[in-house]
Design a protein around this motif. Structure first.
Motif, PDB file in Angstrom:
ATOM      1  N   HIS A   1      -0.440  -1.213  -7.987  1.00 57.69           N
ATOM      2  CA  HIS A   1      -1.348  -2.031  -8.785  1.00 57.69           C
ATOM      3  C   HIS A   1      -0.651  -2.573 -10.028  1.00 57.69           C
ATOM      4  CE1 HIS A   1      -1.639   1.861 -10.857  1.00 57.69           C
ATOM      5  NE2 HIS A   1      -2.036   1.184 -11.919  1.00 57.69           N
TER       6      HIS A   1
ATOM      7  N   LYS B   1       1.299  -5.648  -8.944  1.00 62.31           N
ATOM      8  CA  LYS B   1       0.416  -6.791  -8.757  1.00 62.31           C
ATOM      9  C   LYS B   1       0.118  -7.483 -10.081  1.00 62.31           C
ATOM     10  CE  LYS B   1      -1.920  -5.086  -4.613  1.00 62.31           C
ATOM     11  NZ  LYS B   1      -3.215  -4.665  -4.015  1.00 62.31           N
TER      12      LYS B   1
ATOM     13  N   ARG C   1      -8.041  -7.898 -10.029  1.00 61.82           N
ATOM     14  CA  ARG C   1      -7.127  -7.838  -8.885  1.00 61.82           C
ATOM     15  C   ARG C   1      -6.110  -6.710  -8.979  1.00 61.82           C
ATOM     16  NH1 ARG C   1      -6.559 -12.360  -5.685  1.00 61.82           N
ATOM     17  NH2 ARG C   1      -5.087 -11.015  -4.568  1.00 61.82           N
ATOM     18  N   SER C   2      -5.885  -6.175 -10.204  1.00 61.91           N
ATOM     19  CA  SER C   2      -4.824  -5.178 -10.386  1.00 61.91           C
ATOM     20  C   SER C   2      -5.365  -3.823 -10.836  1.00 61.91           C
ATOM     21  CB  SER C   2      -3.812  -5.683 -11.424  1.00 61.91           C
ATOM     22  OG  SER C   2      -4.437  -5.885 -12.675  1.00 61.91           O
TER      23      SER C   2
END
Length: 264
Positions: A100, A103, A238-239
Motif C-alpha cells: 500500500h 501504491k 486507493r492506498s
C-alpha cells in the motif's frame, strides 16, 4: 545476515545507485554543454521578444558567457536525468515498502516531477514575457537605451523557474500531508479562504508589481490547491493499509461478546 552486514550492504547499494545517477548526469552534461548555446537561445526567447526591435542582449563580463552556459548545461542535464535519478531512488527504497505504501509513493514521485515541469513551463511561457514587458515599459519612459545582460537574465530566470516549480508542488504537498495524517481533506477545504488570500500574497512577492502578473500566479495556485484536495482524497482511498482495513473489519461483532445463533 546480521544487522551490521545488512547495514553495510545497504550502504554499498546506495553508493552504487548514486554513482549510476552521477554517471548519467555527467554524460547528459557533456551533451547539454555541446548544445548549450542553442539551449540558451531557446531559454532567452522571452527576453528577445520583449527587447525593442534591433537590439540584442549582451554580456558585461568576459567570463560571463562561459559560466552562464555552464550553469545552463548543468541544470538542463539534471532536469533531463531526473527520471533516471528518481528511478534509482525508487529502486533503493521500494524493497522496504509495503504494497500500500508503494501504491502511494510511486504516484507521488511521478506527480512531483510532472508539476515541477508544468510550473517551469508556465513560468517560461507566460510569466517571463509578461515580466520583461513590464520592466522594459518602465525603462522606455526614461528615454535611456535598454540593454540586458544575459548573465543577469539567467539568474532572474533561474529564480523564477525555482519559485514556480516549488509553488506548483502544492498538490503534492497536500497529498503527502493527508497521507501522513497531519491534515484531512475536510480540513483543507475549510482552510480554502485563507489559501486564497495567501495565494495573492505569494503572487505579490514572486511576480512584478502589476495586477496581471499577480493573477497569473495566484489563480493557478488556487486551482492547484483544489486539485490537491481531490488528489489527496483519491490517493488516500486507493492506498489504505489492508491490515488496518482488516482490523476495522474485525472490530465489529468479534470485538464484543459473541452473538448466539442458536434458537431458544
Amino acid at each position: 545476515m546480521s544487522q551490521e552486514e545488512s547495514f553495510v550492504s545497504h550502504l554499498v547499494e546506495l553508493r552504487d545507485r548514486i554513482i549510476r545517477s552521477l554517471v548519467v548526469v555527467l554524460l547528459m552534461f557533456g551533451v547539454c554543454f555541446y548544445f548549450s548555446g542553442e539551449i540558451m537561445k531557446f531559454l532567452s526567447q522571452p527576453l528577445y521578444q520583449a527587447l525593442p526591435p534591433g537590439t540584442k542582449p549582451i554580456f558585461t563580463d568576459q567570463a560571463g558567457a562561459f559560466f552562464t552556459l555552464t550553469k545552463v548545461a548543468f541544470l538542463t542535464a539534471v532536469l533531463a536525468s531526473l527520471p533516471w535519478i528518481l528511478y534509482q531512488a525508487w529502486a533503493f527504497v521500494a524493497p522496504g515498502l509495503y504494497e500500500h505504501e508503494k501504491k502511494f509513493a510511486l504516484p507521488l514521485i511521478v506527480s512531483s516531477v510532472f508539476f515541477l515541469l508544468v510550473g517551469i513551463g508556465f513560468a517560461y511561457t507566460f510569466v517571463l514575457p509578461a515580466a520583461y514587458k513590464f520592466f522594459f515599459a518602465f525603462a522606455s519612459q526614461t528615454g535611456a537605451d535598454i540593454m540586458q545582460d544575459l548573465q543577469k537574465y539567467w539568474d532572474f530566470t533561474l529564480a523564477i523557474f525555482f519559485g514556480f516549480g516549488l509553488t506548483f508542488e502544492v498538490p503534492v504537498v497536500e497529498m503527502l500531508l493527508v497521507k501522513l495524517g497531519m491534515v484531512t481533506p475536510q480540513q483543507l477545504r475549510e482552510a480554502r479562504r485563507y489559501v486564497i488570500v495567501g495565494a495573492f500574497v505569494v503572487a505579490a512577492v514572486l511576480t512584478p508589481p502589476d495586477v496581471i502578473s499577480q493573477f497569473m500566479l495566484a489563480v493557478p495556485l488556487i486551482l492547484l490547491y483544489e486539485l490537491g484536495i481531490w488528489l489527496a482524497g483519491f490517493l488516500k482511498a486507493r492506498s489504505r493499509n489492508p491490515e488496518a482495513d482488516a482490523d476495522e473489519d474485525e472490530g465489529g461483532p468479534s470485538s464484543g461478546s459473541p452473538v448466539s445463533t442458536e434458537k431458544p
